[in-house]
Design a protein around this motif. Structure first.
Motif, PDB file in Angstrom:
ATOM      1  N   PHE A  50       3.859  -1.777  14.732  1.00  0.00           N
ATOM      2  CA  PHE A  50       4.670  -2.193  13.803  1.00  0.00           C
ATOM      3  C   PHE A  50       4.899  -0.947  12.664  1.00  0.00           C
ATOM      4  CE2 PHE A  50       4.738  -3.426   9.247  1.00  0.00           C
ATOM      5  CZ  PHE A  50       6.088  -3.830   8.981  1.00  0.00           C
ATOM      6  N   ILE A  51       3.555  -0.367  12.394  1.00  0.00           N
ATOM      7  CA  ILE A  51       3.513   0.685  11.248  1.00  0.00           C
ATOM      8  C   ILE A  51       4.360   1.766  12.002  1.00  0.00           C
ATOM      9  CG2 ILE A  51       2.040   2.151  10.203  1.00  0.00           C
ATOM     10  CD1 ILE A  51      -0.032   0.039  10.436  1.00  0.00           C
ATOM     11  N   ILE A  52       4.262   2.312  13.186  1.00  0.00           N
ATOM     12  CA  ILE A  52       5.058   3.347  13.770  1.00  0.00           C
ATOM     13  C   ILE A  52       6.454   3.263  13.770  1.00  0.00           C
ATOM     14  CG2 ILE A  52       5.029   5.013  15.640  1.00  0.00           C
ATOM     15  CD1 ILE A  52       2.057   4.600  16.039  1.00  0.00           C
ATOM     16  N   ASN A 120       3.865   8.182  -4.019  1.00  0.00           N
ATOM     17  CA  ASN A 120       4.842   7.325  -4.703  1.00  0.00           C
ATOM     18  C   ASN A 120       5.423   6.292  -3.785  1.00  0.00           C
ATOM     19  OD1 ASN A 120       5.044   8.233  -7.765  1.00  0.00           O
ATOM     20  ND2 ASN A 120       5.869  10.183  -6.766  1.00  0.00           N
ATOM     21  N   SER A 121       5.758   6.636  -2.424  1.00  0.00           N
ATOM     22  CA  SER A 121       6.249   5.552  -1.641  1.00  0.00           C
ATOM     23  C   SER A 121       5.004   4.408  -1.457  1.00  0.00           C
ATOM     24  CB  SER A 121       6.545   6.143  -0.377  1.00  0.00           C
ATOM     25  OG  SER A 121       7.800   6.991  -0.534  1.00  0.00           O
ATOM     26  N   SER A 122       3.939   4.776  -1.142  1.00  0.00           N
ATOM     27  CA  SER A 122       2.891   3.873  -1.040  1.00  0.00           C
ATOM     28  C   SER A 122       2.771   2.903  -2.087  1.00  0.00           C
ATOM     29  CB  SER A 122       1.608   4.485  -0.535  1.00  0.00           C
ATOM     30  OG  SER A 122       1.769   5.502   0.569  1.00  0.00           O
ATOM     31  N   ALA A 123       2.631   3.550  -3.455  1.00  0.00           N
ATOM     32  CA  ALA A 123       2.394   2.772  -4.506  1.00  0.00           C
ATOM     33  C   ALA A 123       3.331   1.749  -4.969  1.00  0.00           C
ATOM     34  CB  ALA A 123       2.304   3.551  -5.892  1.00  0.00           C
ATOM     35  N   ARG A 124       4.626   1.924  -4.209  1.00  0.00           N
ATOM     36  CA  ARG A 124       5.681   0.992  -4.615  1.00  0.00           C
ATOM     37  C   ARG A 124       6.106   0.142  -3.331  1.00  0.00           C
ATOM     38  NH1 ARG A 124       7.052   5.491  -7.501  1.00  0.00           N
ATOM     39  NH2 ARG A 124       7.919   5.132  -9.598  1.00  0.00           N
ATOM     40  N   SER A 125       5.189   0.248  -2.312  1.00  0.00           N
ATOM     41  CA  SER A 125       5.449  -0.677  -1.070  1.00  0.00           C
ATOM     42  C   SER A 125       5.125  -2.084  -1.134  1.00  0.00           C
ATOM     43  CB  SER A 125       4.501   0.099  -0.055  1.00  0.00           C
ATOM     44  OG  SER A 125       3.112   0.122  -0.486  1.00  0.00           O
ATOM     45  N   PRO A 139      -1.406  -8.318   7.606  1.00  0.00           N
ATOM     46  CA  PRO A 139      -2.267  -7.565   6.748  1.00  0.00           C
ATOM     47  C   PRO A 139      -1.218  -6.553   5.891  1.00  0.00           C
ATOM     48  CG  PRO A 139      -3.194  -7.291   8.934  1.00  0.00           C
ATOM     49  CD  PRO A 139      -1.624  -7.877   8.918  1.00  0.00           C
ATOM     50  N   ARG A 140      -1.381  -6.866   4.587  1.00  0.00           N
ATOM     51  CA  ARG A 140      -0.773  -6.112   3.465  1.00  0.00           C
ATOM     52  C   ARG A 140      -0.934  -4.543   3.465  1.00  0.00           C
ATOM     53  NH1 ARG A 140       1.587 -10.627   4.108  1.00  0.00           N
ATOM     54  NH2 ARG A 140       1.355 -12.604   2.715  1.00  0.00           N
ATOM     55  N   ALA A 141      -2.135  -4.124   3.963  1.00  0.00           N
ATOM     56  CA  ALA A 141      -2.054  -3.089   3.904  1.00  0.00           C
ATOM     57  C   ALA A 141      -1.319  -2.141   4.881  1.00  0.00           C
ATOM     58  CB  ALA A 141      -3.749  -2.671   4.430  1.00  0.00           C
ATOM     59  N   CYS A 142      -0.554  -2.881   5.835  1.00  0.00           N
ATOM     60  CA  CYS A 142       0.396  -2.427   6.446  1.00  0.00           C
ATOM     61  C   CYS A 142       1.563  -1.453   6.107  1.00  0.00           C
ATOM     62  CB  CYS A 142       0.868  -3.157   7.744  1.00  0.00           C
ATOM     63  SG  CYS A 142      -0.268  -3.821   8.862  1.00  0.00           S
ATOM     64  N   ALA A 146       2.260   2.082   6.186  1.00  0.00           N
ATOM     65  CA  ALA A 146       3.574   2.535   6.944  1.00  0.00           C
ATOM     66  C   ALA A 146       4.227   3.581   5.774  1.00  0.00           C
ATOM     67  CB  ALA A 146       4.389   1.279   7.277  1.00  0.00           C
ATOM     68  N   ALA A 147       4.209   3.396   4.682  1.00  0.00           N
ATOM     69  CA  ALA A 147       4.872   4.262   3.811  1.00  0.00           C
ATOM     70  C   ALA A 147       4.340   5.702   3.970  1.00  0.00           C
ATOM     71  CB  ALA A 147       4.769   3.821   2.287  1.00  0.00           C
ATOM     72  N   SER A 148       2.986   5.792   4.094  1.00  0.00           N
ATOM     73  CA  SER A 148       2.331   7.097   4.182  1.00  0.00           C
ATOM     74  C   SER A 148       2.841   7.757   5.867  1.00  0.00           C
ATOM     75  CB  SER A 148       0.913   7.152   4.120  1.00  0.00           C
ATOM     76  OG  SER A 148       0.289   6.437   2.804  1.00  0.00           O
ATOM     77  N   VAL A 149       2.700   6.925   6.709  1.00  0.00           N
ATOM     78  CA  VAL A 149       3.181   7.547   7.961  1.00  0.00           C
ATOM     79  C   VAL A 149       4.719   7.974   7.959  1.00  0.00           C
ATOM     80  CG1 VAL A 149       3.579   7.047  10.177  1.00  0.00           C
ATOM     81  CG2 VAL A 149       1.511   6.235   9.134  1.00  0.00           C
ATOM     82  N   ARG A 150       5.631   7.102   7.322  1.00  0.00           N
ATOM     83  CA  ARG A 150       7.107   7.596   7.126  1.00  0.00           C
ATOM     84  C   ARG A 150       7.094   8.796   6.454  1.00  0.00           C
ATOM     85  NH1 ARG A 150       8.358   3.450   4.730  1.00  0.00           N
ATOM     86  NH2 ARG A 150       8.557   4.076   2.419  1.00  0.00           N
TER      87      ARG A 150
END
Length: 309
Positions: A50-52, A120-125, A139-142, A146-150
């Motif tokens: 899902f993350i990818i 910034n993307s991860s912080a607002r995710s 799991p909310r960490a997804c 996902a923002a970091s991978v994106r």
């Protein structure tokens, strides 16, 4: 002949029996309760597809409403680098004493932009996707992952342009040392891997903070700007030589993970040398440490994400 007498419950000679069913509720958990840390990490790993997929889809759909589309992913850092070159390189003369200043500046701007956009993307995710957090169980960490991978995927063309700009324009100014590609350029990949870990750790920490207090997102922008100006993006550390606080300033710079990132890449790409080993130690320590701390802190707040404030 008289009909047989029907026994009632009062007349039933059999003793009354009660049936008690015993249930073992030990394996049951409260709905929404966070699992143990190892179980939580296993659940996050189970959502890796899902993350990818989410990262790929969002990268493909970004900037679709702009005329130039995804070209802006490359144009933004180029325009920013050009602006910094005019202001700091030409007007303020921060290029003095810096060999291959254009390449020096390009690496600083491009690499730092990757880190800031990812954080910034991860912080607002979490705060920016409350409807998803409230509607689905995962799991909310997804979301910060996902923002970091994106951001990593979206910066791949940016890294390619950075490589070409450094190779073509990095040594065009008078007195610059010639730039040539060597095996040291491959050090870029472990540096990006460590930067990726660093970004995830910071992103997880800030995602929980912004989820609890959305005002924190304004402080993040302010903090990253200070970080930018103190990471030797457009100046060299030798400008502090002879100043009253030279040793203290250099000590602070050398424990700055972003300075380590930039110095490792610059030494390899511009000057064909291996950076001081302490840069690797400092960067790896920050990356691993923040990843562990960020994961634990984010996991501890798992039950709080998505609640109405």
């Amino acid at each position: 002949m008289a009909a047989p007498k029907r026994l009632t419950s009062v007349d039933d000679p059999r003793p009354e029996r009660s049936h008690v069913l015993h249930l073992d509720g030990s394996p049951l958990i409260r709905v929404g309760a966070k699992p143990g840390l190892l179980q939580y990490l296993r659940e996050v790993w189970a959502f890796r597809h899902f993350i990818i997929y989410d990262s790929h889809s969002r990268v493909s759909s970004s900037n679709t409403n702009d005329s130039l589309g995804r070209l802006w992913m490359v144009m933004n850092p180029i325009l920013n680098g050009f602006a910094y070159f005019l202001v700091f390189g030409l007007l303020l003369q921060t290029s003095r004493g810096v060999d291959n200043f254009i390449g020096y500046l390009v690496i600083g701007v491009f690499m730092f932009r990757y880190t800031t956009t990812s954080i910034n993307s991860s912080a607002r995710s979490i705060a920016g996707q409350q409807s998803v957090v409230q509607a689905f169980n995962f799991p909310r960490a997804c979301l910060p992952l996902a923002a970091s991978v994106r951001e990593l995927f979206s910066n791949v063309p940016t890294f390619v342009i950075m490589f070409l700009l450094v190779l073509v324009l990095g040594d065009v100014m008078p007195g610059d040392d010639p730039i040539s590609v060597s095996w040291l350029w491959l050090l870029f990949f472990p540096v990006v891997a460590l930067s990726f870990m660093l970004n995830i750790g910071l992103g997880l920490l800030l995602a929980r903070a912004v989820s609890a207090y959305e005002d924190v997102k304004h402080l993040i922008s302010f903090a990253t700007r200070i970080w930018f100006y103190t990471s030797a993006v457009f100046f060299a550390t030798n400008r502090f030589e002879g100043t009253p606080f030279e040793d203290e300033i250099l000590a602070i710079m050398h424990v700055n993970p972003m300075y380590c990132v930039l110095d490792i890449v610059r030494q390899a790409w511009l000057y064909d040398t291996f950076a001081d080993p302490s840069r690797w130690i400092v960067l790896a320590s920050w990356a691993v440490g923040l990843l562990i701390i960020g994961t634990i802190v984010f996991w501890q707040g798992e039950e709080k994400y998505g609640r109405e404030k």
